[in-house]
Every structure is written in C-alpha cells, then in structure tokens.
Design a protein around this motif. Structure first.
Motif, short mmCIF file in Angstrom:
data_model
loop_
_atom_site.label_atom_id
_atom_site.label_comp_id
_atom_site.label_asym_id
_atom_site.label_seq_id
_atom_site.Cartn_x
_atom_site.Cartn_y
_atom_site.Cartn_z
N ASP A 1 7.84 24.50 -80.03
CA ASP A 1 8.76 24.20 -81.13
C ASP A 1 8.21 24.71 -82.47
O ASP A 1 8.97 25.23 -83.30
CB ASP A 1 9.01 22.70 -81.22
CG ASP A 1 9.84 22.18 -80.07
OD1 ASP A 1 10.50 22.99 -79.39
OD2 ASP A 1 9.84 20.94 -79.84
N ARG B 1 13.30 22.41 -72.12
CA ARG B 1 14.22 21.89 -73.13
C ARG B 1 15.48 21.34 -72.48
O ARG B 1 15.85 21.73 -71.38
CB ARG B 1 14.55 22.99 -74.16
CG ARG B 1 13.33 23.41 -74.98
CD ARG B 1 13.63 24.40 -76.10
NE ARG B 1 12.50 24.49 -77.02
CZ ARG B 1 11.53 25.41 -76.94
NH1 ARG B 1 11.57 26.32 -75.98
NH2 ARG B 1 10.53 25.40 -77.81
N THR B 2 16.13 20.44 -73.19
CA THR B 2 17.36 19.85 -72.69
C THR B 2 18.51 20.84 -72.82
O THR B 2 18.40 21.87 -73.51
CB THR B 2 17.72 18.59 -73.49
OG1 THR B 2 18.01 18.97 -74.85
CG2 THR B 2 16.57 17.59 -73.48
N GLU C 1 19.30 21.35 -76.42
CA GLU C 1 18.30 22.17 -77.12
C GLU C 1 18.45 23.65 -76.76
O GLU C 1 18.30 24.52 -77.63
CB GLU C 1 16.90 21.68 -76.79
CG GLU C 1 16.56 20.33 -77.40
CD GLU C 1 15.25 19.78 -76.90
OE1 GLU C 1 14.54 19.12 -77.69
OE2 GLU C 1 14.92 19.98 -75.71
N ALA D 1 21.42 25.04 -78.48
CA ALA D 1 21.17 25.20 -79.92
C ALA D 1 20.40 26.48 -80.24
O ALA D 1 20.46 26.95 -81.39
CB ALA D 1 20.40 23.98 -80.43
#
Length: 268
Positions: free
Chosen positions: A166, A217-218, A221, A224
């Motif tokens: 991140d 990541r979800t 995410e 995004a």
C-alpha cells in the motif's frame, strides 16, 4: 578483487524469483533450484494452487487479444516475466503484424532472457525497470521511440500490482498511466484476491515468506485500482471466468481459481 557481477548472480540464485517460480509452474525451464523448491511446494503441498499462475497467464493472453481486436496496436506489459510458448507480442501480431510491445521487468535474469528470445525486431523492447517507478519507464528514450502516447495504448498489469505494498501506492501507479495515455486506451489488471479459507491463508503465507512481499486485496480494493477509468464488461471477475474462449468448458471454480481476479478498463 571479487567480481561484483558474480556476487550479484550468486545472490539471485540463492533467492527465489517471482518470475522464475511463475515460469516453472507454467512448465518453463529457466530457473534455479531455489525456484523449483517454491514451485514444488505449491504444486505438491497445495495441489491446485498452480491454477493461480495458469489462469492468470491465460487471461493476460485473452486481454491482449481483446485489446488488439479493439484496435490497440501498442502494448506495455508490466512485470512481464519470463518468455513462454505464446507471448503478448505473438497474440497482438495475429491481428496487427506491425504491433509494438514494451516488456518491463525488474529481474535482470528475466530481462536477459527476454532480450534474447522476445526482442526479435525493433518493434519489441525488453526493459529492466521498476513498475512502481512509472516516470522512469515513460521517460526512457527507447520507450518514447517505440510508444506513441498520442495514440491508444494497452497497459497490462498481470498480477504485478499484487507485489506492491500500500505504501508504494499501486493505485497511483495506475493513475499515472491513465493520465498519460490517449483516449480509448486500455488498462488491464489482474490481482490476488483476499480469501477466507485454509487455501487462501496458506498460499498468501508461502508467497510472502518466499518473496518477502505480496499483498492480497479485497474486491473493493482491486476495483479501486482502476480509479475513474471505465471498467468494461464483465467488470472484475475471476481470471478463469473472465471473457472465456468460446471453446472453454464451464466448470465450478476451485478455491484457488477464486483467488485471482482481473478486469479491463477503457480511458474515455
């Protein structure tokens, strides 16, 4: 005085490489013993986990065909990995024989092999660079020679953003390219997806242990990462189900096939 190049080579041989392990799982032979150990763990101790690599690669090639069919004649393949039997430029040139491709990887071993096997003419470039440093890629004179950013470009992030933490701002990397490329360009992303079972936990733990990094990541995410780009149908889906070939046999996805997803976007 010790040869620094020999020291660097020995250091690379002592650590597994994402690209070399990925190639080994796909059936490649350009790897070291340490890469085979990691690959054998996935295929032996986590049988079926090799589908992460296999379905990801198949989806990258389908994405290339999709881009080419939409008129894209130039592609930058981020984190390209070692050459395989069929590569991005092979698929692009089935539709556009004069197609141009820039392959990017940060592994000198991968780059050396790529230059020997992929750079068959002046319209293919293999460049050693960090995906997380997009300015150095866009500013490279050879990239500027080969890629016309006033025309649509295809950008492929084949699982490579899964290896940016991140703090390295993977969304910012995508945004950099989205702001630079012309209207009607495409950006493709595949990514490890957060799971909540034993298989997911074991796979994530082994990848982080082997390579020192790796970020699941979800769905939200991953979606995004595309920012304001228009994500085309069928949105973000498991790689195994994303725009399947007409001849593909539909099946219930395994737990491992659910752990890597992808999508393709268009810049308006």
């Amino acid at each position: 005085m010790r040869d620094l190049n020999i020291d660097a080579m020995r250091a690379r041989q002592s650590r597994p490489s994402v690209a070399r392990v990925y190639s080994y799982v796909l059936g490649g032979r350009d790897n070291y013993g340490v890469d085979k150990e990691v690959g054998d763990f996935f295929m032996g101790d986590l049988p079926g986990s090799e589908l992460l690599a296999i379905t990801n690669r198949q989806a990258v090639l389908r994405a290339t065909r999709s881009m080419a069919g939409d008129g894209i004649k130039q592609i930058i393949d981020m984190g390209c990995g070692l050459p395989t039997d069929v590569n991005v430029h092979d698929e692009l040139r089935k539709i556009h024989p004069d197609g141009r491709v820039v392959y990017i990887d940060n592994d000198p071993f991968v780059v050396a092999h790529g230059r020997a096997l992929l750079a068959v003419d002046d319209n293919i470039l293999v460049l050693e660079a960090e995906v997380g440093e997009p300015e150095s890629i866009a500013g490279n004179p050879d990239v500027q020679r080969l890629i016309d950013f006033d025309e649509p470009v295809g950008i492929i992030f084949g699982a490579v953003l899964s290896f940016l933490e991140d703090k390295e701002d993977p969304a910012g990397v995508v945004r950099y390219w989205a702001e630079r490329i012309a209207s009607d360009s495409r950006i493709y992303i595949s990514h490890f997806r957060t799971g909540h079972n034993r298989e997911a936990a074991a796979t994530e733990r082994k990848i982080v242990e082997a390579f020192g990094r790796g970020k699941w990541r979800t769905d939200a995410e991953i979606r995004a990462l595309f920012g304001d780009l228009e994500v085309l149908e069928p949105e973000v889906q498991p790689c195994a189900e994303w725009r399947p070939d007409p001849s593909a046999v539909k099946h219930d996805l395994s737990d491992y096939e659910l752990l890597i997803v992808c999508g393709i976007s268009r810049k308006p």
